[in-house]
Design a protein around this motif. Structure first.
Motif, PDB file in Angstrom:
ATOM      1  N   GLY A 253       0.787  -1.230   0.000  1.00 46.19           N
ATOM      2  CA  GLY A 253       0.000   0.000   0.000  1.00 46.19           C
ATOM      3  C   GLY A 253       0.812   1.268   0.000  1.00 46.19           C
ATOM      4  O   GLY A 253       0.244   2.371  -0.025  1.00 46.19           O
ATOM      5  N   GLN A 254       2.136   1.165   0.043  1.00 42.28           N
ATOM      6  CA  GLN A 254       2.971   2.366   0.132  1.00 42.28           C
ATOM      7  C   GLN A 254       2.952   3.163  -1.164  1.00 42.28           C
ATOM      8  O   GLN A 254       2.856   4.395  -1.155  1.00 42.28           O
ATOM      9  CB  GLN A 254       4.407   1.983   0.472  1.00 42.28           C
ATOM     10  N   LEU A 255       3.029   2.473  -2.288  1.00 42.92           N
ATOM     11  CA  LEU A 255       3.156   3.158  -3.567  1.00 42.92           C
ATOM     12  C   LEU A 255       1.942   4.021  -3.907  1.00 42.92           C
ATOM     13  O   LEU A 255       2.118   5.194  -4.288  1.00 42.92           O
ATOM     14  CB  LEU A 255       3.411   2.133  -4.679  1.00 42.92           C
ATOM     15  N   PRO A 256       0.708   3.531  -3.774  1.00 38.99           N
ATOM     16  CA  PRO A 256      -0.435   4.403  -4.091  1.00 38.99           C
ATOM     17  C   PRO A 256      -0.473   5.679  -3.265  1.00 38.99           C
ATOM     18  O   PRO A 256      -0.830   6.745  -3.773  1.00 38.99           O
ATOM     19  CB  PRO A 256      -1.649   3.503  -3.800  1.00 38.99           C
ATOM     20  N   ARG A 257      -0.087   5.571  -1.990  1.00 39.88           N
ATOM     21  CA  ARG A 257      -0.087   6.773  -1.139  1.00 39.88           C
ATOM     22  C   ARG A 257       0.962   7.775  -1.609  1.00 39.88           C
ATOM     23  O   ARG A 257       0.730   8.991  -1.579  1.00 39.88           O
ATOM     24  CB  ARG A 257       0.179   6.387   0.316  1.00 39.88           C
ATOM     25  N   LEU A 258       2.114   7.275  -2.044  1.00 41.48           N
ATOM     26  CA  LEU A 258       3.185   8.169  -2.481  1.00 41.48           C
ATOM     27  C   LEU A 258       2.866   8.843  -3.810  1.00 41.48           C
ATOM     28  O   LEU A 258       3.289   9.971  -4.064  1.00 41.48           O
ATOM     29  CB  LEU A 258       4.497   7.378  -2.605  1.00 41.48           C
ATOM     30  N   LEU A 259       2.129   8.167  -4.668  1.00 37.79           N
ATOM     31  CA  LEU A 259       1.857   8.692  -6.008  1.00 37.79           C
ATOM     32  C   LEU A 259       0.579   9.523  -6.086  1.00 37.79           C
ATOM     33  O   LEU A 259       0.348  10.190  -7.093  1.00 37.79           O
ATOM     34  CB  LEU A 259       1.757   7.530  -7.006  1.00 37.79           C
ATOM     35  N   ALA A 260      -0.225   9.492  -5.047  1.00 41.47           N
ATOM     36  CA  ALA A 260      -1.560  10.102  -5.126  1.00 41.47           C
ATOM     37  C   ALA A 260      -1.520  11.625  -5.052  1.00 41.47           C
ATOM     38  O   ALA A 260      -0.785  12.200  -4.249  1.00 41.47           O
ATOM     39  CB  ALA A 260      -2.436   9.551  -4.006  1.00 41.47           C
ATOM     40  N   ALA A 272      12.565  -1.291  -8.395  1.00 38.63           N
ATOM     41  CA  ALA A 272      11.175  -1.271  -7.918  1.00 38.63           C
ATOM     42  C   ALA A 272      10.185  -1.052  -9.064  1.00 38.63           C
ATOM     43  O   ALA A 272       9.024  -1.457  -8.963  1.00 38.63           O
ATOM     44  CB  ALA A 272      10.998  -0.178  -6.863  1.00 38.63           C
ATOM     45  N   ALA A 273      10.635  -0.426 -10.143  1.00 34.95           N
ATOM     46  CA  ALA A 273       9.739  -0.195 -11.284  1.00 34.95           C
ATOM     47  C   ALA A 273       9.288  -1.501 -11.902  1.00 34.95           C
ATOM     48  O   ALA A 273       8.124  -1.647 -12.314  1.00 34.95           O
ATOM     49  CB  ALA A 273      10.438   0.675 -12.320  1.00 34.95           C
ATOM     50  N   ALA A 274      10.201  -2.475 -11.983  1.00 33.60           N
ATOM     51  CA  ALA A 274       9.827  -3.788 -12.516  1.00 33.60           C
ATOM     52  C   ALA A 274       8.998  -4.574 -11.503  1.00 33.60           C
ATOM     53  O   ALA A 274       8.043  -5.266 -11.875  1.00 33.60           O
ATOM     54  CB  ALA A 274      11.081  -4.571 -12.891  1.00 33.60           C
ATOM     55  N   ILE A 275       9.326  -4.429 -10.226  1.00 35.13           N
ATOM     56  CA  ILE A 275       8.630  -5.175  -9.174  1.00 35.13           C
ATOM     57  C   ILE A 275       7.170  -4.733  -9.059  1.00 35.13           C
ATOM     58  O   ILE A 275       6.260  -5.559  -8.918  1.00 35.13           O
ATOM     59  CB  ILE A 275       9.350  -4.992  -7.831  1.00 35.13           C
ATOM     60  N   HIS A 276       6.936  -3.423  -9.148  1.00 39.62           N
ATOM     61  CA  HIS A 276       5.608  -2.866  -8.862  1.00 39.62           C
ATOM     62  C   HIS A 276       4.880  -2.363 -10.106  1.00 39.62           C
ATOM     63  O   HIS A 276       3.886  -1.645  -9.980  1.00 39.62           O
ATOM     64  CB  HIS A 276       5.735  -1.718  -7.858  1.00 39.62           C
ATOM     65  N   GLN A 277       5.340  -2.721 -11.283  1.00 42.85           N
ATOM     66  CA  GLN A 277       4.739  -2.167 -12.491  1.00 42.85           C
ATOM     67  C   GLN A 277       3.240  -2.442 -12.564  1.00 42.85           C
ATOM     68  O   GLN A 277       2.465  -1.588 -12.999  1.00 42.85           O
ATOM     69  CB  GLN A 277       5.432  -2.720 -13.732  1.00 42.85           C
ATOM     70  N   ALA A 278       2.818  -3.617 -12.143  1.00 47.80           N
ATOM     71  CA  ALA A 278       1.397  -3.978 -12.217  1.00 47.80           C
ATOM     72  C   ALA A 278       0.540  -3.113 -11.293  1.00 47.80           C
ATOM     73  O   ALA A 278      -0.670  -2.997 -11.501  1.00 47.80           O
ATOM     74  CB  ALA A 278       1.220  -5.450 -11.877  1.00 47.80           C
ATOM     75  N   GLU A 279       1.157  -2.504 -10.274  1.00 53.22           N
ATOM     76  CA  GLU A 279       0.398  -1.695  -9.318  1.00 53.22           C
ATOM     77  C   GLU A 279       0.208  -0.252  -9.782  1.00 53.22           C
ATOM     78  O   GLU A 279      -0.559   0.494  -9.176  1.00 53.22           O
ATOM     79  CB  GLU A 279       1.109  -1.680  -7.963  1.00 53.22           C
ATOM     80  N   LEU A 280       0.929   0.157 -10.825  1.00 55.45           N
ATOM     81  CA  LEU A 280       0.855   1.543 -11.273  1.00 55.45           C
ATOM     82  C   LEU A 280      -0.421   1.772 -12.066  1.00 55.45           C
ATOM     83  O   LEU A 280      -0.795   0.960 -12.913  1.00 55.45           O
ATOM     84  CB  LEU A 280       2.069   1.890 -12.135  1.00 55.45           C
ATOM     85  N   ASP A 281      -1.062   2.895 -11.798  1.00 57.85           N
ATOM     86  CA  ASP A 281      -2.222   3.248 -12.619  1.00 57.85           C
ATOM     87  C   ASP A 281      -1.754   4.048 -13.827  1.00 57.85           C
ATOM     88  O   ASP A 281      -0.560   4.257 -14.039  1.00 57.85           O
ATOM     89  CB  ASP A 281      -3.264   4.025 -11.808  1.00 57.85           C
ATOM     90  N   SER A 282      -2.694   4.512 -14.622  1.00 55.48           N
ATOM     91  CA  SER A 282      -2.353   5.176 -15.885  1.00 55.48           C
ATOM     92  C   SER A 282      -1.666   6.518 -15.684  1.00 55.48           C
ATOM     93  O   SER A 282      -1.087   7.063 -16.630  1.00 55.48           O
ATOM     94  CB  SER A 282      -3.619   5.380 -16.726  1.00 55.48           C
TER      95      SER A 282
END
Length: 306
Positions: A253-260, A272-282
């Motif tokens: 849940g850390q990434l959505p909070r940081l990007l919001a 981390a970009a390869a690890i979490h790519q599926a979690e990124l929104d558009s």
């Protein structure tokens, strides 16, 4: 010593540019080769010899720019700059080399690192930077050097000592270049945040340096900050883009909070970009390596101050 060529007089400077001639700063922007390197290519190897105004200002033609791009194509294949002129005369198409002249330079740097010899390391790096664009130095010298060292350091006594020495030098060296470049640039910076708990992330500093070399201001926060304070940083700095970098997986849940909620484009860089790519929104972009980040920022039209 540079010798002025028969060129338009100074009062014809604007007219010359109107005919398609470009000043060195614009050529540097278009090609990614900084003015210092362009002048070194001219003085030492006569690779590109531009026209001159009466006051010595360099003016480049479209043919000069095309020649610079061909030189870069050779450099990308590992050819030493001292060997390029003969290849240009032969009008040969760039091809891959069996043995790269960069191997010797990497060996010299590795030797300096093994000896913890900061001055020797500094001199070798400065020598490469005087003749090659930053992207070439990264691609041909630093990236393969770091990959090779990480393999060597695994389980080796003294490996961590060498790693700390190199990473400390790298942050100091590239940080100084960022500071100097930022004094020359105006406009909103690109803000880089280190999300990793590891100190002195080399990928973060290499990315910052390459972005800075495109005439773009860069701010680096080399330590994680909470999501709420990241929002505050973006509000105060007003960056043209935000890059979050980490070589480690992020917590749940850390990434959505940081990007919001940020008003600027957001990128996730490093492993981390390869690890979490599926979690990124558009609204966010994954760009793992420094060159991937450069390409993503270029695609967004965010590089340079023009």
């Amino acid at each position: 010593m540079d010798t002025p060529i028969d060129t338009p007089r100074e009062n014809d400077y604007q007219a010359a540019m109107g005919r398609g001639l470009l000043p060195i700063r614009e050529v540097a922007r278009q090609t990614g080769v900084n003015p210092v390197t362009l002048r070194a290519w001219e003085r030492r190897y006569a690779l590109v010899v531009p026209l001159r105004t009466g006051k010595g200002h360099r003016l480049y033609s479209e043919e000069d720019v095309a020649r610079i791009r061909l030189i870069l194509a050779w450099l990308d294949r590992g050819v030493a700059v001292s060997q390029v002129k003969a290849l240009l005369k032969d009008q040969a198409a760039p091809t891959a080399l069996d043995k790269s002249p960069w191997e010797e330079q990497r060996q010299h740097l590795q030797e300096a690192i093994g000896n913890l010899a900061e001055r020797q390391l500094d001199e070798r790096f400065n020598s490469a930077m005087a003749l090659y664009p930053p992207q070439t130095v990264y691609k041909q010298l630093l990236h393969p050097l770091l990959e090779g060292l990480e393999q060597r350091w695994r389980g080796q006594f003294g490996g961590q000592l060498e790693r700390v020495f190199l990473h400390s030098w790298l942050r100091t060296k590239l940080g100084a270049r960022l500071y100097h470049n930022n004094r020359q640039h105006s406009g909103a910076p690109i803000l880089l945040i280190n999300l990793s708990e590891l100190p002195m992330e080399p990928g973060l500093w290499l990315t910052a340096w390459l972005v800075s070399s495109t005439d773009c201001a860069v701010e680096v926060f080399d330590w994680p900050i909470p999501a709420s304070e990241l929002t505050l940083a973006v509000a105060r700095i007003r960056p043209r883009a935000l890059l979050l970098y980490s070589s480690q997986p992020l917590g749940p849940g850390q990434l959505p909070r940081l990007l919001a909620g940020h008003p600027c484009p957001c990128l996730l860089g490093g492993p981390a970009a390869a690890i979490h790519q599926a979690e990124l929104d558009s609204s966010a972009i994954a760009a793992e390596g420094p060159l991937d980040v450069l390409q993503a920022l270029s695609d967004l039209g965010l590089l340079h101050n023009h």
